[in-house]
Write a protein that holds these residues in place. Structure first.
Motif, PDB file in Angstrom:
ATOM      1  N   ILE A   1       0.942  -1.238  -0.482  1.00  0.00           N
ATOM      2  CA  ILE A   1       0.583   0.022   0.142  1.00  0.00           C
ATOM      3  C   ILE A   1       1.004   1.122   0.336  1.00  0.00           C
ATOM      4  O   ILE A   1       0.322   2.222  -0.744  1.00  0.00           O
TER       5      ILE A   1
ATOM      6  N   SER B   1       4.617   2.340  -4.580  1.00  0.00           N
ATOM      7  CA  SER B   1       3.855   2.030  -5.830  1.00  0.00           C
ATOM      8  C   SER B   1       5.041   2.160  -6.839  1.00  0.00           C
ATOM      9  O   SER B   1       6.273   3.207  -6.959  1.00  0.00           O
TER      10      SER B   1
ATOM     11  N   GLY C   1      -3.511   7.642  -2.734  1.00  0.00           N
ATOM     12  CA  GLY C   1      -3.199   6.947  -4.386  1.00  0.00           C
ATOM     13  C   GLY C   1      -2.670   7.607  -5.337  1.00  0.00           C
ATOM     14  O   GLY C   1      -2.905   9.132  -5.294  1.00  0.00           O
TER      15      GLY C   1
ATOM     16  N   SER D   1       2.752  -4.735  -6.385  1.00  0.00           N
ATOM     17  CA  SER D   1       1.738  -3.806  -6.023  1.00  0.00           C
ATOM     18  C   SER D   1       0.582  -4.629  -5.888  1.00  0.00           C
ATOM     19  O   SER D   1       0.332  -5.358  -6.208  1.00  0.00           O
ATOM     20  N   ALA D   2       0.612  -3.265  -4.504  1.00  0.00           N
ATOM     21  CA  ALA D   2      -1.531  -2.579  -4.586  1.00  0.00           C
ATOM     22  C   ALA D   2      -1.757  -3.729  -6.507  1.00  0.00           C
ATOM     23  O   ALA D   2      -3.213  -3.075  -6.478  1.00  0.00           O
ATOM     24  N   GLU D   3      -1.383  -2.376  -6.767  1.00  0.00           N
ATOM     25  CA  GLU D   3      -2.145  -1.835  -8.535  1.00  0.00           C
ATOM     26  C   GLU D   3      -1.806  -2.870  -9.186  1.00  0.00           C
ATOM     27  O   GLU D   3      -2.855  -3.394 -10.061  1.00  0.00           O
TER      28      GLU D   3
ATOM     29  N   ARG E   1      -4.949  -5.524  -8.087  1.00  0.00           N
ATOM     30  CA  ARG E   1      -5.925  -4.790  -8.789  1.00  0.00           C
ATOM     31  C   ARG E   1      -6.025  -5.269 -10.490  1.00  0.00           C
ATOM     32  O   ARG E   1      -6.798  -5.158 -10.928  1.00  0.00           O
TER      33      ARG E   1
ATOM     34  N   THR F   1     -10.174   4.848  -2.848  1.00  0.00           N
ATOM     35  CA  THR F   1      -9.097   3.953  -3.016  1.00  0.00           C
ATOM     36  C   THR F   1      -8.641   2.639  -3.994  1.00  0.00           C
ATOM     37  O   THR F   1      -8.091   2.311  -4.388  1.00  0.00           O
ATOM     38  N   GLU F   2      -9.888   2.520  -4.141  1.00  0.00           N
ATOM     39  CA  GLU F   2     -10.509   0.688  -5.310  1.00  0.00           C
ATOM     40  C   GLU F   2      -9.895   2.401  -6.757  1.00  0.00           C
ATOM     41  O   GLU F   2      -8.871   1.181  -7.251  1.00  0.00           O
TER      42      GLU F   2
ATOM     43  N   LEU G   1      -6.101   2.587  -7.477  1.00  0.00           N
ATOM     44  CA  LEU G   1      -5.387   1.181  -7.515  1.00  0.00           C
ATOM     45  C   LEU G   1      -5.605   1.707  -8.846  1.00  0.00           C
ATOM     46  O   LEU G   1      -4.484   0.743  -9.599  1.00  0.00           O
ATOM     47  N   ARG G   2      -6.327   1.878  -9.786  1.00  0.00           N
ATOM     48  CA  ARG G   2      -7.005   1.355 -11.388  1.00  0.00           C
ATOM     49  C   ARG G   2      -6.311   2.996 -11.940  1.00  0.00           C
ATOM     50  O   ARG G   2      -6.352   2.856 -13.192  1.00  0.00           O
TER      51      ARG G   2
END
Length: 217
Positions: free
Chosen positions: A31, A34, A99, A121-123, A126, A199-200, A203-204
């Motif tokens: 998190i 990036s 983010g 990573s979170a990205e 996703r 946050t979602e 991530l995109r």
């Protein structure tokens, strides 16, 4: 490609760096960090351009910066928003409180390519979820938009009431009474939902002025 005054100002922020190697991505940084890359030819040779952003800021001063690595070695760093000059164009980096907002390579002819996130990573996770479960991914994205719209609507209702009680406004247009008075627990739950939705979308790297502008940089 003509650049705006703001873009020229962002480009001046980019400073030469010390060439230290890029540290590998660790699971506990999912998190907070990036890491996004793209391969761009430099003098006929493919070179991996990697952008790193530590969202909690640097340990020495707390400032959030973007760093550009070429083939794993630090070449430039900049405060955000950042605009790194590279072969054949530039890389633009912007963040929000939730983010990443934007991390794209823009060629001199105006074409754009988004940098690819590190798969750990979170990205990156996703992105893999969207690739492997497109229907579920689209549903999650839709729920995020709905949560943000609800949050914006409730905020407008709650802000309108005290503003309408300001004497000059009340004398001119009258006072407004919100038709909704939610319990504290529901307000808190909707607040958490809005944060999760923001946050979602980050991530995109999805951004809309109305939905996401409250957290943009």
């Amino acid at each position: 490609m003509n650049s705006t005054w703001n873009e020229r100002r962002w480009a001046k922020r980019a400073k030469p760096a010390d060439g230290r190697p890029l540290k590998p991505f660790r699971w506990w940084q999912m998190i907070s960090r990036s890491l996004m890359s793209i391969t761009v030819p430099v003098q006929g040779r493919p070179v991996v351009h990697t952008v790193e952003v530590k969202h909690a800021g640097d340990s020495r001063d707390g400032v959030v910066r973007a760093r550009l690595y070429l083939d794993g070695h630090l070449r430039l760093e900049s405060k955000l928003p950042a605009r790194f000059p590279v072969e054949g164009g530039h890389i633009e980096v912007r963040v929000s409180q939730a983010g990443m907002r934007r991390c794209h390579y823009i060629a001199d002819d105006g074409t754009e390519r988004r940098l690819v996130p590190d798969p750990r990573s979170a990205e990156g996770r996703r992105m893999r979820f969207a690739r492997e479960h497109p229907t579920a991914s689209a549903l999650v994205g839709l729920v995020a938009v709905v949560m943000l719209i609800i949050g914006i609507g409730l905020n407008l209702l709650q802000v309108a009431e005290p503003i309408s009680e300001i004497p000059p406004i009340a004398e001119t247009v009258g006072t407004f009474r919100s038709p909704l008075h939610l319990p504290v627990w529901l307000n808190v739950a909707l607040g958490f939902g809005a944060v999760a939705a923001a946050t979602e979308r980050a991530l995109r790297m999805r951004y809309h002025r109305l939905l996401d502008s409250g957290a943009a940089t």
